[in-house]
Design a protein around this motif. Structure first.
Motif, PDB file in Angstrom:
ATOM      1  N   LYS A 128      12.180  18.495  -7.630  1.00  0.00           N
ATOM      2  CA  LYS A 128      11.791  19.695  -6.731  1.00  0.00           C
ATOM      3  C   LYS A 128      12.178  19.298  -5.180  1.00  0.00           C
ATOM      4  CE  LYS A 128       9.344  22.030  -9.785  1.00  0.00           C
ATOM      5  NZ  LYS A 128       9.670  23.293 -10.061  1.00  0.00           N
ATOM      6  N   GLY A 129      13.057  18.269  -5.176  1.00  0.00           N
ATOM      7  CA  GLY A 129      13.329  17.997  -3.777  1.00  0.00           C
ATOM      8  C   GLY A 129      12.375  17.385  -2.787  1.00  0.00           C
ATOM      9  N   ARG A 130      11.582  16.645  -3.601  1.00  0.00           N
ATOM     10  CA  ARG A 130      10.305  15.988  -2.810  1.00  0.00           C
ATOM     11  C   ARG A 130      10.479  14.292  -3.306  1.00  0.00           C
ATOM     12  NH1 ARG A 130      10.877  19.985  -0.724  1.00  0.00           N
ATOM     13  NH2 ARG A 130       9.682  21.606   0.062  1.00  0.00           N
ATOM     14  N   LEU A 131       9.585  13.628  -2.513  1.00  0.00           N
ATOM     15  CA  LEU A 131       9.547  12.268  -2.655  1.00  0.00           C
ATOM     16  C   LEU A 131       8.343  11.768  -2.469  1.00  0.00           C
ATOM     17  CD1 LEU A 131      10.688   9.213  -2.170  1.00  0.00           C
ATOM     18  CD2 LEU A 131      10.222   9.377   0.129  1.00  0.00           C
ATOM     19  N   PHE A 132       7.751  10.991  -3.873  1.00  0.00           N
ATOM     20  CA  PHE A 132       6.500  10.592  -4.091  1.00  0.00           C
ATOM     21  C   PHE A 132       6.823   8.828  -3.733  1.00  0.00           C
ATOM     22  CE2 PHE A 132       3.047   8.537  -5.968  1.00  0.00           C
ATOM     23  CZ  PHE A 132       1.990   8.850  -5.293  1.00  0.00           C
ATOM     24  N   PRO A 133       6.528   8.459  -2.382  1.00  0.00           N
ATOM     25  CA  PRO A 133       6.995   6.955  -2.125  1.00  0.00           C
ATOM     26  C   PRO A 133       6.562   6.060  -2.505  1.00  0.00           C
ATOM     27  CG  PRO A 133       5.662   8.088  -0.378  1.00  0.00           C
ATOM     28  CD  PRO A 133       5.585   9.140  -1.549  1.00  0.00           C
ATOM     29  N   LEU A 134       5.246   6.155  -3.132  1.00  0.00           N
ATOM     30  CA  LEU A 134       4.646   4.989  -3.837  1.00  0.00           C
ATOM     31  C   LEU A 134       5.543   4.409  -4.810  1.00  0.00           C
ATOM     32  CD1 LEU A 134       1.921   3.051  -4.003  1.00  0.00           C
ATOM     33  CD2 LEU A 134       1.343   4.525  -5.865  1.00  0.00           C
ATOM     34  N   ALA A 135       5.994   3.029  -4.573  1.00  0.00           N
ATOM     35  CA  ALA A 135       7.018   2.145  -5.619  1.00  0.00           C
ATOM     36  C   ALA A 135       6.487   0.992  -5.848  1.00  0.00           C
ATOM     37  CB  ALA A 135       8.344   2.284  -4.785  1.00  0.00           C
ATOM     38  N   LEU A 136       6.550   0.776  -7.083  1.00  0.00           N
ATOM     39  CA  LEU A 136       6.106  -0.579  -7.514  1.00  0.00           C
ATOM     40  C   LEU A 136       6.941  -1.166  -8.800  1.00  0.00           C
ATOM     41  CD1 LEU A 136       2.387   0.171  -8.230  1.00  0.00           C
ATOM     42  CD2 LEU A 136       3.267  -0.673  -6.147  1.00  0.00           C
ATOM     43  N   ALA A 137       7.022  -2.502  -9.000  1.00  0.00           N
ATOM     44  CA  ALA A 137       7.828  -2.945 -10.053  1.00  0.00           C
ATOM     45  C   ALA A 137       7.443  -2.320 -11.434  1.00  0.00           C
ATOM     46  CB  ALA A 137       7.807  -4.264  -9.964  1.00  0.00           C
ATOM     47  N   SER A 138       6.050  -2.163 -11.412  1.00  0.00           N
ATOM     48  CA  SER A 138       5.546  -1.568 -12.714  1.00  0.00           C
ATOM     49  C   SER A 138       5.703  -0.222 -12.866  1.00  0.00           C
ATOM     50  CB  SER A 138       4.176  -2.147 -13.128  1.00  0.00           C
ATOM     51  OG  SER A 138       3.408  -1.544 -11.765  1.00  0.00           O
ATOM     52  N   GLN A 139       6.331   0.545 -11.909  1.00  0.00           N
ATOM     53  CA  GLN A 139       6.194   2.051 -12.078  1.00  0.00           C
ATOM     54  C   GLN A 139       6.654   2.746 -13.421  1.00  0.00           C
ATOM     55  OE1 GLN A 139       9.030   2.377  -8.597  1.00  0.00           O
ATOM     56  NE2 GLN A 139      10.738   2.761  -9.716  1.00  0.00           N
ATOM     57  N   GLY A 140       7.271   2.116 -14.415  1.00  0.00           N
ATOM     58  CA  GLY A 140       7.610   2.610 -15.472  1.00  0.00           C
ATOM     59  C   GLY A 140       6.275   2.567 -16.311  1.00  0.00           C
ATOM     60  N   SER A 141       5.363   2.057 -16.013  1.00  0.00           N
ATOM     61  CA  SER A 141       4.214   1.928 -17.089  1.00  0.00           C
ATOM     62  C   SER A 141       2.876   2.040 -16.387  1.00  0.00           C
ATOM     63  CB  SER A 141       4.084   0.705 -17.737  1.00  0.00           C
ATOM     64  OG  SER A 141       4.191  -0.596 -17.211  1.00  0.00           O
ATOM     65  N   CYS A 142       2.995   1.793 -15.045  1.00  0.00           N
ATOM     66  CA  CYS A 142       1.493   1.922 -14.308  1.00  0.00           C
ATOM     67  C   CYS A 142       1.095   3.335 -14.312  1.00  0.00           C
ATOM     68  CB  CYS A 142       1.380   1.202 -12.999  1.00  0.00           C
ATOM     69  SG  CYS A 142       2.731   1.953 -11.722  1.00  0.00           S
ATOM     70  N   GLU A 143       0.017   3.619 -14.058  1.00  0.00           N
ATOM     71  CA  GLU A 143      -0.656   5.040 -14.253  1.00  0.00           C
ATOM     72  C   GLU A 143      -1.367   5.309 -12.719  1.00  0.00           C
ATOM     73  OE1 GLU A 143      -2.614   5.659 -17.519  1.00  0.00           O
ATOM     74  OE2 GLU A 143      -0.958   5.238 -18.722  1.00  0.00           O
ATOM     75  N   ILE A 144      -1.250   6.663 -12.453  1.00  0.00           N
ATOM     76  CA  ILE A 144      -1.696   7.320 -11.170  1.00  0.00           C
ATOM     77  C   ILE A 144      -3.332   6.815 -10.881  1.00  0.00           C
ATOM     78  CG2 ILE A 144      -2.282   9.300  -9.690  1.00  0.00           C
ATOM     79  CD1 ILE A 144       0.589   8.478  -9.589  1.00  0.00           C
ATOM     80  N   GLY A 145      -3.965   6.967 -12.083  1.00  0.00           N
ATOM     81  CA  GLY A 145      -5.576   6.768 -11.756  1.00  0.00           C
ATOM     82  C   GLY A 145      -5.411   5.208 -11.388  1.00  0.00           C
ATOM     83  N   GLY A 146      -4.637   4.235 -12.253  1.00  0.00           N
ATOM     84  CA  GLY A 146      -4.731   2.765 -11.889  1.00  0.00           C
ATOM     85  C   GLY A 146      -4.345   2.506 -10.575  1.00  0.00           C
ATOM     86  N   ASN A 147      -3.229   3.205  -9.988  1.00  0.00           N
ATOM     87  CA  ASN A 147      -2.932   3.019  -8.542  1.00  0.00           C
ATOM     88  C   ASN A 147      -3.846   3.368  -7.663  1.00  0.00           C
ATOM     89  OD1 ASN A 147       0.418   4.574  -9.622  1.00  0.00           O
ATOM     90  ND2 ASN A 147      -0.182   2.359  -9.829  1.00  0.00           N
ATOM     91  N   LEU A 148      -4.626   4.241  -7.810  1.00  0.00           N
ATOM     92  CA  LEU A 148      -5.623   4.856  -7.018  1.00  0.00           C
ATOM     93  C   LEU A 148      -6.943   3.950  -6.951  1.00  0.00           C
ATOM     94  CD1 LEU A 148      -5.594   8.568  -7.190  1.00  0.00           C
ATOM     95  CD2 LEU A 148      -4.785   7.377  -5.270  1.00  0.00           C
TER      96      LEU A 148
END
Length: 471
Positions: A128-148
């Motif tokens: 959609k032409g937007r950036l969600f800037p949270l970036a982690l080495a585990s981003q392929g498997s970590c989930e938003i609930g855990g991130n928060l």
């Protein structure tokens, strides 16, 4: 001791038998964690499909005083997502709550459920032409609930902040089963206590985050990524100051890495190559982004590198010329944790100190580490721009791993003492979990511990939410 079979059946009826896991082979992925420090036991893993099912689980848990361990992508590094060994704690996996409910381009927000994988959100925003800037080495498997729940940081925190800074609203199921629906998109809201911030970073000890409204940003039109060699952390600090002067808010990444963890990556990770022509004891990976144009980012980076070279802050540098090269440079940095596993025992520290104190910390910590275990190899890397270093220490070559890891407490004590003297934190972005509970109580003011206990008791009077974690 384990749960009564009838109680297991009552829980299973909420989510359906298919999503109530009781077979050991099905449970196994939920009771092991990345570092291998904690091996939990549970008779039951529940996989609810929606907030209503989570609410019903929590009501029954409070009624029967059944301990609940919320779990996202199971990528946590301090044991916060693990059940204990009692066999009485139920794991609630949020992975099926995986809908992106809305992307609102006008307000630059996304409303997402807790089980959405971080990379999935990044890619949906980019479409959609937007950036969600949270970036982690585990981003392929970590989930938003855990991130928060852990207030995740990562390489984008320098410019965009941590997960807490990126969250506008949340939906939380309380231990009683009540649902706090605070999925608002407001950037300004002074209506009493900011309740969402109590749950962000609480590691599932106060409630279960089921959804969130997060901030999006316009996708940069230009991004320049450079890898540079520096002679010392002191030179890296000068380079960081130079970068902030020239790039200002356009500086969106500034990572510091020692040569040792880079050596580990080159030795053990496939398809990696040294990025420069000359060796260096320290390295910096920095990014300049522009909302205006690719040319603008390129010009700023060129000026930065030119002045840095002329002033003796760097001796060599390379700039990614395309997405492929960019990916390779990022891969070198992101593989540093994984590569350490091949070098034997590792004692890890996720610390932060004021940016200005980083050179002093590194100098003093090196001496302290060698006093505890002579020959230990410091594999330091991290987010210098926000003062967060992963100060990991690998065992000496040839030393017995078990013997080395017996010095874990002594090593922690030596490193954390310096962190505390410099006004820093022993947990910058990984959280407290089970691993750092004693350290938290030992180092924070007694009144802070008491206030945390009062909050815990108010939200979770039955004491069922992720017991044994944080506080």
């Amino acid at each position: 001791m384990t749960l009564d079979p009838q109680l297991i059946s009552r829980f299973a009826a909420i989510v359906g038998e298919r999503h109530a896991l009781t077979a050991p082979e099905d449970i196994a992925p939920y009771v092991s964690e990345p570092r291998g420090l904690y091996g939990g036991v549970t008779p039951l893993v529940l996989r609810p499909a929606n907030t209503e099912e989570v609410s019903r689980i929590m009501r029954l848990a409070t009624e029967t005083r059944t301990p609940i361990v919320p779990q996202g992508g199971n990528t946590g590094l301090v044991g916060g997502q693990m059940p204990d060994g009692s066999g009485t704690q139920v794991v609630v996996s949020l992975s099926r709550l995986n809908r992106i409910r809305e992307i609102d381009l006008a307000s630059n927000t996304a409303t997402v459920e807790a089980g959405v994988v971080l990379q999935t959100l990044q890619e949906a925003a980019e479409e959609k032409g937007r950036l969600f800037p949270l970036a982690l080495a585990s981003q392929g498997s970590c989930e938003i609930g855990g991130n928060l729940s852990t207030n995740a940081g990562g390489i984008g925190a320098l410019a965009y902040g941590t997960a807490r800074d990126l969250c506008l609203g949340i939906e939380v199921v309380l231990p009683t089963g009540e649902v706090l629906d605070d999925l608002r998109k407001l950037k300004k809201d002074n209506t009493g206590y900011d309740l969402k911030d109590l749950f962000i970073g609480a590691e599932g000890t106060l409630g279960v985050i089921t959804a969130a409204v997060v901030k999006l940003f316009p996708m940069p039109k230009g991004r320049e990524l450079a890898w540079a060699s520096v002679a010392s952390p002191a030179k890296a600090l000068e380079l960081y100051q130079k970068a902030t002067e020239i790039a200002g808010p356009s500086l969106t990444m500034f990572e510091l890495m020692a040569q040792t963890p880079l050596d580990f990556v080159l030795r053990h990770m496939p398809e990696t190559a040294y990025p420069l022509t000359e060796e260096s004891p320290w390295h910096v990976l920095m990014e300049v982004s522009s909302a205006r144009s690719a040319g603008d980012a390129r010009e700023v980076m060129a000026i930065l590198l030119s002045e840095a070279y002329e002033e003796g802050l760097i001796s060599d540098a390379t700039v990614a010329q395309n997405e492929g090269q960019r990916g390779k440079l990022l891969h070198l940095r992101e593989s540093m944790s994984e590569a350490q596993k091949f070098e034997g025992g590792s004692i890890k520290h996720d610390i932060s100190v004021p940016v200005v104190a980083i050179p002093e910390f590194l100098e003093r910590a090196e001496r302290a580490v060698q006093a505890v275990v002579p020959g230990a190899r410091v594999a330091c890397f991290g987010h210098m721009g926000d003062g967060n270093l992963h100060y990991n220490v690998s065992q000496p070559v040839g030393m017995d791993k078990a013997e080395y890891l017996r010095r874990y407490a002594a090593m922690n004590e030596a490193v954390y003492a310096i962190v505390q003297e410099l006004g820093g934190s022993f947990s910058a972005e990984h959280g407290i979990g089970s691993l750092k509970r004693e350290q938290l109580v030992a180092t924070q003011p007694a009144v802070a511990t008491e206030l945390m206990r009062r909050i815990k008791a108010a939200f979770d009077p039955a004491g069922i939410m992720n017991p044994g974690k944080v506080i």
